[in-house]
Scaffold this active site. Structure first.
Site, PDB file in Angstrom:
ATOM      1  N   ASP A 180      -4.466  -0.369   0.198  1.00 26.03           N
ATOM      2  CA  ASP A 180      -3.065  -0.160  -0.191  1.00 26.03           C
ATOM      3  C   ASP A 180      -2.114  -0.531   0.959  1.00 26.03           C
ATOM      4  OD1 ASP A 180      -2.151   0.706  -2.691  1.00 26.03           O
ATOM      5  OD2 ASP A 180      -2.909   2.738  -2.389  1.00 26.03           O
ATOM      6  N   LYS A 233      -5.679  -1.110 -13.067  1.00 28.21           N
ATOM      7  CA  LYS A 233      -6.350  -1.527 -11.829  1.00 28.21           C
ATOM      8  C   LYS A 233      -7.852  -1.650 -12.068  1.00 28.21           C
ATOM      9  CE  LYS A 233      -2.739   0.395  -8.892  1.00 28.21           C
ATOM     10  NZ  LYS A 233      -2.215   1.447  -8.043  1.00 28.21           N
ATOM     11  N   GLN A 282      -4.011   7.189  -5.906  1.00 23.56           N
ATOM     12  CA  GLN A 282      -2.785   6.898  -6.655  1.00 23.56           C
ATOM     13  C   GLN A 282      -1.696   7.922  -6.302  1.00 23.56           C
ATOM     14  OE1 GLN A 282      -2.374   4.147  -8.511  1.00 23.56           O
ATOM     15  NE2 GLN A 282      -0.292   4.674  -9.109  1.00 23.56           N
TER      16      GLN A 282
HETATM   17  N1  GUN Z   1       2.072   4.579  -6.859  1.00 24.88           N
HETATM   18  C1  GUN Z   1       2.976   3.618  -7.181  1.00 24.88           C
HETATM   19  N2  GUN Z   1       2.634   2.435  -6.619  1.00 24.88           N
HETATM   20  C2  GUN Z   1       1.486   2.648  -5.943  1.00 24.88           C
HETATM   21  C3  GUN Z   1       0.644   1.801  -5.170  1.00 24.88           C
HETATM   22  O1  GUN Z   1       0.889   0.600  -4.966  1.00 24.88           O
HETATM   23  N3  GUN Z   1      -0.455   2.407  -4.642  1.00 24.88           N
HETATM   24  C4  GUN Z   1      -0.727   3.727  -4.829  1.00 24.88           C
HETATM   25  N4  GUN Z   1      -1.821   4.228  -4.240  1.00 24.88           N
HETATM   26  N5  GUN Z   1       0.040   4.535  -5.528  1.00 24.88           N
HETATM   27  C5  GUN Z   1       1.137   3.989  -6.083  1.00 24.88           C
END
Ligand code: GUN
Length: 286
Positions: free
Chosen positions: A120, A53, A97
């Site tokens: 998100d 990311k 995350q």
């Molecule tokens: N863990 C797995 N996929 C995601 C996501 O799209 N966003 C976040 N914050 N955590 C995740």
């Protein structure tokens, strides 16, 4: 018949090139989109997602900052960090995350993120708005899936979509987004009886289970569109999806590969949401 591939990698590249130009233009107006990522603990999969990311942000000119917190951080410390970021004008998106360690309430953390920075799309306000079709941040993986389907000129309206999986991150919202696009949506999950009978009726089959090679061609109708959300690491170190690709591609009309399918689009839509958030921030200030 061999299915056509829906390459998330290629679509992501195209979209990121145009977003890079948009970020450059925003820079001329003294606006740099900013994303804060919070990673708690040392989970290797989470570490690699977060790294990807950040790299993607850097490549298109989004300012990104990573907060790496110890596994034993308290919930209060984490909430205080989020509060500081809620008030930081350089930050337009906040991503914590998931998953979090068991001693921290995921609900409390998600609800502490200001909905204006919820790139998100996990905050209950964002989820509620998505549900009633209002403008809001859409969750990145489901958003990316819809973009992938549309990129091939596939009509969603009237299609029977079957979603296997009902997580808050993927299964539930992807069904909702496709319902918003006038699909007929059925959810299957671990308690579903006679799943094969249902999946064989799908025009679009979305598999988000998290189990390697869980679905093969015997679950599919000839010509269906298969979206594989799974990212599973085999003992060999190789990545594979929830779908037996080689088998499914002989039955499906379109299929997403793993890797290079849904994954790159998830990150792309995160970049998109962060840019949108930055643009909305000037409108809000003015
Ligand atoms: N863990 C797995 N996929 C995601 C996501 O799209 N966003 C976040 N914050 N955590 C995740």
């Amino acid at each position: 018949m061999s299915a056509l591939i829906i390459s998330g990698k290629e679509l992501a590249k195209e979209k990121r090139e145009s977003m890079k130009k948009e970020v450059e233009l925003l820079g001329k107006e003294e606006l740099q989109p900013g994303l804060a990522v919070i990673l708690v603990g040392e989970d290797p999969a989470s570490q690699s997602y977060v790294k990807a990311k950040q790299k993607a942000c850097e490549e298109i000119g989004i300012y990104s900052v990573l907060y790496k917190l110890e596994d034993n951080v308290t919930e209060t410390e984490l909430l205080n960090q989020i509060e500081a970021l809620n008030n930081d004008p350089k930050i337009h998106g906040i991503l914590v995350q998931l998953p979090l360690p068991a001693h921290i309430s995921e609900k409390a953390v998600i609800e502490s993120i200001c909905p204006n920075k919820d790139v998100d799309g996990f905050h209950p306000i964002s989820v509620g708005k998505m549900m009633i079709g209002e403008d809001t941040f859409l969750p990145c993986t489901p958003f990316g899936i819809v973009e992938m389907i549309k990129s091939k000129g596939i009509t969603i309206e009237g299609k029977h979509v079957v979603v296997i999986g009902r997580s808050n991150i993927v299964g539930k919202p992807v069904g909702q987004l496709l319902l918003n696009e006038n699909a007929t949506v059925t959810y299957c999950h671990s308690r579903t009886k006679d799943m094969k009978n249902i999946t064989k009726q799908a025009d679009i089959l979305i598999v988000a289970v998290g189990k390697a090679n869980f679905i093969d061609a015997s679950f599919m109708k000839q010509g269906c569109i298969v979206i594989d959300v799974g990212v599973n690491r085999l003992e060999s170190g190789k990545l594979c999806g929830d779908v037996v690709f080689e088998d499914a591609k002989e039955v499906a009309s379109y299929i997403t590969p793993v890797p290079g399918g849904v994954g790159p689009m998830t990150i792309t839509m995160l970049l998109f949401n962060t840019i949108q958030s930055a643009k909305k921030s000037i409108v809000t200030v003015k």
